[in-house]
Structures are given as C-alpha cells and as structure tokens.
Motif scaffolding. Structure first.
Motif, PDB file in Angstrom:
ATOM      1  N   GLY A   1       8.884  -6.153  -3.689  1.00 27.53           N
ATOM      2  CA  GLY A   1       8.545  -5.171  -2.670  1.00 27.53           C
ATOM      3  C   GLY A   1       8.725  -5.637  -1.238  1.00 27.53           C
ATOM      4  N   LEU A   2       9.790  -6.358  -0.948  1.00 28.08           N
ATOM      5  CA  LEU A   2      10.043  -6.791   0.422  1.00 28.08           C
ATOM      6  C   LEU A   2      10.453  -5.599   1.285  1.00 28.08           C
ATOM      7  N   GLY A   3      10.174  -5.694   2.575  1.00 26.53           N
ATOM      8  CA  GLY A   3      10.543  -4.626   3.506  1.00 26.53           C
ATOM      9  C   GLY A   3       9.353  -3.732   3.820  1.00 26.53           C
ATOM     10  N   LEU A   4       9.594  -2.685   4.617  1.00 27.62           N
ATOM     11  CA  LEU A   4       8.519  -1.764   4.978  1.00 27.62           C
ATOM     12  C   LEU A   4       7.953  -1.122   3.710  1.00 27.62           C
ATOM     13  N   ARG A   5       6.641  -1.053   3.654  1.00 24.42           N
ATOM     14  CA  ARG A   5       6.008  -0.488   2.464  1.00 24.42           C
ATOM     15  C   ARG A   5       6.309   1.015   2.345  1.00 24.42           C
ATOM     16  N   ARG A   6       6.292   1.470   1.116  1.00 21.67           N
ATOM     17  CA  ARG A   6       6.450   2.895   0.816  1.00 21.67           C
ATOM     18  C   ARG A   6       5.283   3.334  -0.062  1.00 21.67           C
ATOM     19  N   SER A   7       4.103   2.840   0.275  1.00 25.00           N
ATOM     20  CA  SER A   7       2.912   3.108  -0.528  1.00 25.00           C
ATOM     21  C   SER A   7       1.685   2.988   0.362  1.00 25.00           C
TER      22      SER A   7
ATOM     23  N   ASP B   1     -13.483  -1.678  -5.819  1.00 22.45           N
ATOM     24  CA  ASP B   1     -12.824  -2.201  -4.626  1.00 22.45           C
ATOM     25  C   ASP B   1     -13.610  -1.759  -3.401  1.00 22.45           C
ATOM     26  N   ILE B   2     -13.888  -2.712  -2.501  1.00 20.80           N
ATOM     27  CA  ILE B   2     -14.583  -2.413  -1.246  1.00 20.80           C
ATOM     28  C   ILE B   2     -13.538  -2.326  -0.147  1.00 20.80           C
ATOM     29  N   VAL B   3     -13.483  -1.201   0.533  1.00 20.33           N
ATOM     30  CA  VAL B   3     -12.448  -0.936   1.540  1.00 20.33           C
ATOM     31  C   VAL B   3     -12.982  -1.256   2.931  1.00 20.33           C
ATOM     32  N   HIS B   4     -12.287  -2.153   3.636  1.00 22.63           N
ATOM     33  CA  HIS B   4     -12.642  -2.480   5.019  1.00 22.63           C
ATOM     34  C   HIS B   4     -11.739  -1.758   6.022  1.00 22.63           C
ATOM     35  N   TYR B   5     -10.535  -1.426   5.592  1.00 23.66           N
ATOM     36  CA  TYR B   5      -9.589  -0.788   6.512  1.00 23.66           C
ATOM     37  C   TYR B   5      -8.485  -0.111   5.712  1.00 23.66           C
ATOM     38  N   VAL B   6      -8.107   1.082   6.132  1.00 22.14           N
ATOM     39  CA  VAL B   6      -6.971   1.801   5.531  1.00 22.14           C
ATOM     40  C   VAL B   6      -5.858   1.857   6.569  1.00 22.14           C
TER      41      VAL B   6
ATOM     42  N   ALA C   1     -15.816   9.277   4.360  1.00 19.81           N
ATOM     43  CA  ALA C   1     -15.750  10.228   3.240  1.00 19.81           C
ATOM     44  C   ALA C   1     -14.324  10.701   2.953  1.00 19.81           C
ATOM     45  N   SER C   2     -13.343  10.041   3.563  1.00 19.19           N
ATOM     46  CA  SER C   2     -11.959  10.528   3.464  1.00 19.19           C
ATOM     47  C   SER C   2     -11.117   9.775   2.458  1.00 19.19           C
ATOM     48  N   TYR C   3     -11.651   8.703   1.869  1.00 21.00           N
ATOM     49  CA  TYR C   3     -10.849   7.949   0.901  1.00 21.00           C
ATOM     50  C   TYR C   3     -11.599   7.870  -0.432  1.00 21.00           C
ATOM     51  N   ARG C   4     -10.806   7.735  -1.478  1.00 21.99           N
ATOM     52  CA  ARG C   4     -11.360   7.605  -2.818  1.00 21.99           C
ATOM     53  C   ARG C   4     -10.274   6.997  -3.707  1.00 21.99           C
ATOM     54  N   PHE C   5     -10.645   6.713  -4.920  1.00 22.90           N
ATOM     55  CA  PHE C   5      -9.690   6.168  -5.887  1.00 22.90           C
ATOM     56  C   PHE C   5      -9.536   7.162  -7.037  1.00 22.90           C
TER      57      PHE C   5
ATOM     58  N   SER D   1      -0.774   2.165  -7.076  1.00 16.57           N
ATOM     59  CA  SER D   1      -2.004   2.329  -6.308  1.00 16.57           C
ATOM     60  C   SER D   1      -2.715   3.612  -6.707  1.00 16.57           C
ATOM     61  N   ASN D   2      -4.044   3.539  -6.681  1.00 15.81           N
ATOM     62  CA  ASN D   2      -4.838   4.742  -6.935  1.00 15.81           C
ATOM     63  C   ASN D   2      -5.635   5.158  -5.696  1.00 15.81           C
ATOM     64  N   LEU D   3      -5.266   4.602  -4.530  1.00 18.29           N
ATOM     65  CA  LEU D   3      -5.941   4.965  -3.283  1.00 18.29           C
ATOM     66  C   LEU D   3      -5.499   6.356  -2.821  1.00 18.29           C
ATOM     67  N   ILE D   4      -6.470   7.185  -2.486  1.00 20.94           N
ATOM     68  CA  ILE D   4      -6.203   8.505  -1.907  1.00 20.94           C
ATOM     69  C   ILE D   4      -6.929   8.585  -0.572  1.00 20.94           C
ATOM     70  N   PHE D   5      -6.194   8.910   0.478  1.00 27.39           N
ATOM     71  CA  PHE D   5      -6.787   9.078   1.814  1.00 27.39           C
ATOM     72  C   PHE D   5      -6.423  10.473   2.305  1.00 27.39           C
ATOM     73  N   ASP D   6      -7.437  11.257   2.654  1.00 30.10           N
ATOM     74  CA  ASP D   6      -7.222  12.679   2.934  1.00 30.10           C
ATOM     75  C   ASP D   6      -6.913  12.994   4.396  1.00 30.10           C
ATOM     76  N   ASP D   7      -7.124  12.058   5.296  1.00 37.96           N
ATOM     77  CA  ASP D   7      -7.066  12.390   6.725  1.00 37.96           C
ATOM     78  C   ASP D   7      -6.036  11.575   7.504  1.00 37.96           C
ATOM     79  N   TYR D   8      -4.876  11.335   6.906  1.00 34.60           N
ATOM     80  CA  TYR D   8      -3.835  10.585   7.601  1.00 34.60           C
ATOM     81  C   TYR D   8      -3.460  11.250   8.930  1.00 34.60           C
TER      82      TYR D   8
END
Length: 506
Positions: free
Chosen positions: A253-259, A271-276, A380-384, A396-403
């Motif tokens: 997975g080298l290069g800019l991420r697509r995930s 998983d404890i999330v500190h930053y998205v 309240a905007s992220y979940r798995f 990945s199973n991360l879902i973020f609703d407020d990009y």
C-alpha cells in the motif's frame, strides 16, 4: 450582551472545532482578562455595534482575532445576502471590502456587487499579528492585498503571540556558529553523521515501535539522502519515494492512501480512536494547498514554516503508514531548504522529544491542540461497521459520517502552538543535544589518542576497547582480555584504563 464573532456564532448556530479564543461583551469600562488561552473583553457602551451581521463582523475584525474556520462556516450559513447588503451600503469601507474579499476567497462564489472603483489597498490580515505570505497579491476587485499564507483549499493560521515571537527570535545560524567555534567544522560534520542515526532511532521511540536495526538504518538513509534535496517533497511521487525508503520498497500500500484512517490504540475489546484523518478523496487538494503555503511563505521564518509544514502533514495523514517519520523528516527538510541549516547537518529533533518527560508530554499535547477538539466535536460521528476492502489494500471497518463538515477544520487549522513547540525544540536541540554529542565526540577522540599512546591499535579496535571499558565501569572484562591478550598484563591494562578514563572524566 455578546458582541462580535461570538454573537454571530450564537445567532447562526455555528459549531466550531477550534473555539473562538476571544469573547467580547458590553460592560461599564474596558477590561480584558486572559485565562488558559481564552480572552474575555468588556467594552464600554460607546463600543456597541449595530445588532446585525455587518455590525458584529466589523467589530470582530477590529477588536478580535482572525479565525478562518469560523469565517468559512459562517459564510456557508449566511450565504451571500448579508455580505452583499453590507458591500452595497459601504462600498468603500475597508471592513466591508475585506469581508467581501474573504467571502469570495473562501467560497469561490462571486458576490452580486460591483468592483470597488477607488480607495487605498488594505491587507487582508495583519502581518504584525499573523504569519502571512512574503509577497502579497493585489486583488483589484476589492482593492485588497491578499497576504493570506495559503489557499482556500488549505490555509493554516499562526498567531504572532508574544511568546511565539520570542521563540522565533532564536538565531539558528548564530547558535550553529557558536558550536562551530567551540568544536570546529570537522567535529560538527562528524557529529552530524551520528545525529542522523540518532534522529532515526529516536523517531521509532516516538512511534512506540521496535527500533529494529534495518528499519532504523533505512530511515537514517532517507534522512541523509533526501533532506533538502528531494524535488517537491509534498508531491505524490516524492512522498511515495520517502515512504518506500522508510518502509521498504516491498511494503504493502505505498503511495497516497485510498482508505479511511484513524490514529489510536487497540485493546482486547475495542479500538480507541484519538484522531480521524480527512477523507482520502480530499488528500490531493489538501496537499496542493499545503504546497501552496510552502511556496507563498518562502523567505518567512524558517522555524514557523518547518512547524506548519510538518504538523499540517501529520494532520492530513496522507499515507497508510510512515506519516509520523515523514512529519519529522519535513522539519529538517524545510530548514535545509530555507538555508537555516547547512546541507548535511541534521537536527535530532526526535531525540529532543524523547529526551525528557516534559518534551514528550508537550509533543503529545501539541498534537492534541487540534486533534482533541476535533474528536470532541465529532465524538458521535464515527463507528465501526462491516469490514470493507479498499483499493490500496486496506481492510477497514471505520465509518465517519461528517467528512464534509470536518473539512472546514482540516482546511483551516490554527497551528500557533505547533510553531511555539517546534521553535523551542529546535533551540534545545542545538544548545543541548548537538553540543552534548559534539562534546562526547571530542572526548572519544581524546580517548582514542591517549589509548594509542599506551597500546597501538587500529581505530576499530580502539573504539571497541573504549566502549567496553566505559560500559563495564572502567574494568577490563574477561571478554576484552580474550580479544586483546596484551591486556593480561595488569600494569599495561591499568595504564589503558587510566588513559581512556581520564579522557572522559578529566
């Protein structure tokens, strides 16, 4: 009664990631109180503005702080109407013109008002109060000197507070000159080689990763080869080169991420999330905006530029892996490009960060200056959910609703604290870390010379003897005697120990 920007926050229901630092209201006399980075101002009744958009926004521009995230969210909420009405009412007023310019700059939408036909040019923001571009661009439509340091895609804010200005006064060139005078050019250049390796090793401590020798050597090689030399370090191709050098060319997975990506920690249960990080679809425009900042501020303070470029990069978090090491690589890369550092000299900023609890805790707190309020705002905007396989090979199973909403913050971060921390780390690194390493090298060379006066041997063997004696409390170990039978002679061994020990303790 609240005034200025705070009044508009309440009126339009603006929810900010980065809170307004100044709050104004009407009182009996003018009073200002500051606590924990927040300023509360009271003004006498004569300062009361008209209770509408124009009155409060003009008051904020006059007496409060620039806050680009707030401006962007506010204009999205108001639409063009209040700004157009104000500009028609006061077509030559500098505050109406600045507001019209800011609206078009941030939204990309043209207001339905005529061009300003006369009047002197005014700066978009104060260069005495904020880090600005080194050469302003004249906006003829509004008769504004556009000195904003970035673009609408990405524009960081650095407030020139008293403590920041004091930190930026650190004269890196003079400090390096003092080391040169004290130790000589040869010692400094030899020290630089070791510091490159030390920077690499310390970087793994920050990432809380095992510092396997091959990985440390790879990163040291990347630092030595590319710092100040790689073309356009923020471009996709250059980032790919840096990442491949750090992780190995066979890494996945080298290069800019697509995930999606988050920074956190895993436990047995969750998983404890500190930053998205931002949505991968916005990475190109964010990186282009950061590159535009780099180009627009060339010639400004190198320490401020290095801090903004490095910390902005880690918040954009464009790679699947290696972001932290590239983040710290960019500090040295920027300083070398700005000729604040001689080519070939690497500041072991990672070593400084890991050198004390205080610097390490402050590093984490500096990162949290942006990440913590972001995650509080979107708690309240992220979940798995279900596991999704992305095209860069990530599952990945991360879902973020407020990009979309969070993009206001990702585009316009306040990096004042980051500039202060970086400037203080660099000053400590030169005055303490580099000076200490140069002193150690001087003592080591003296030990080599004095050892060879007693027992002639090649440098490699002398180095082995010196390290062994120092590590074993100035005792000749059985292993060392086996390697060098000459040390079985107790009188000679005693002279060897004294020669080496006196070099370090004399």
């Amino acid at each position: 009664m609240k005034l200025g920007f705070t009044a508009l926050v309440d009126r339009y229901g603006i929810a900010l990631v980065q809170a307004l630092r100044v709050e104004s209201e009407i009182g009996k006399t003018r009073v200002s109180r500051e606590s924990n980075g927040h300023t509360a101002n009271k003004y006498p009744p004569s300062y009361q503005p008209t209770d509408d958009f124009a009155g409060h926004f003009e008051f904020g521009l006059k007496y409060e702080e620039i806050h680009i995230e707030f401006f962007a969210r506010l204009f999205a909420a108001t639409g063009p109407g209040p700004i157009e009405a104000w500009c028609r009412e006061a077509p030559f007023g500098q505050y109406a013109r600045r507001t019209g310019f800011l609206y078009e700059w941030l939204t990309g939408e043209l207001l339905d008002v005529p061009d300003v036909s006369n009047g002197g040019y005014v700066d978009a923001i104060s260069s005495q109060c904020y880090l600005t571009r080194t050469e302003f661009v004249r906006n003829r439509r509004w008769r504004i000197n556009d000195n904003l340091p970035g673009t609408a895609a990405f524009c960081p804010l650095v407030r020139r507070t008293e403590i920041v200005q004091e930190a930026l006064l650190f004269d890196l060139d003079a400090a390096l000159g003092a080391l040169h005078q004290a130790f000589g050019a040869d010692i400094l250049m030899r020290t630089a080689s070791w510091l490159t390796f030390k920077e690499s090793r310390a970087s793994f401590l920050i990432e809380k990763e095992a510092d396997k020798t091959d990985r440390v050597q790879r990163f040291a090689y990347v630092i030595a080869k590319h710092c100040g030399h790689i073309e356009d370090p923020l471009s996709s191709n250059s980032l790919h080169t840096l990442q491949a050098g750090i992780l190995g060319h066979d890494a996945v997975g080298l290069g800019l991420r697509r995930s999606p990506v988050f920074v956190g920690q895993s436990t047995m249960r969750e998983d404890i999330v500190h930053y998205v990080g931002p949505n991968f679809e916005t990475l190109p425009q964010l990186l282009e905006g950061l590159s535009a900042f780099e180009a627009a501020t060339r010639g400004a303070e190198p320490l401020a530029r290095a801090a903004v470029i490095a910390f902005a990069f880690v918040y954009i978090h464009p790679m699947r892996d290696g972001n932290g090491r590239i983040h710290r690589f960019l500090v040295n890369d920027t300083l070398i490009r700005d000729r604040a550092l001689p080519d070939g000299v690497i500041l072991p900023v990672s070593a400084t960060i890991t050198s004390s609890v205080d610097f390490r805790v402050r590093y984490d707190r500096t990162l949290e200056a942006f990440s913590r309020p972001l995650m509080q705002r979107y708690a309240a905007s992220y979940r798995f959910g279900d596991l999704v396989h992305y095209e860069d090979g990530t599952s990945s199973n991360l879902i973020f609703d407020d990009y979309k909403d969070a993009l206001f913050a990702w585009r316009y971060p306040d990096l004042t604290e980051h500039v202060l921390y970086t400037a203080q780390v660099v000053a400590h690194t030169v005055r303490k870390e580099m000076a200490d390493e140069a002193q150690v090298l001087v003592m080591f060379q003296r030990a080599q010379t004095q050892l060879k006066d007693v027992l002639e041997m090649p440098d490699q063997d002398a180095n082995r003897v010196i390290r062994s004696l120092k590590e074993n409390g100035w005792q000749v170990s059985g292993k060392l005697k086996k390697a060098y039978p000459q040390l079985d002679d107790s009188a000679r061994a005693e002279r060897v120990v004294e020669a080496v020990r006196s070099a370090f303790e004399g």
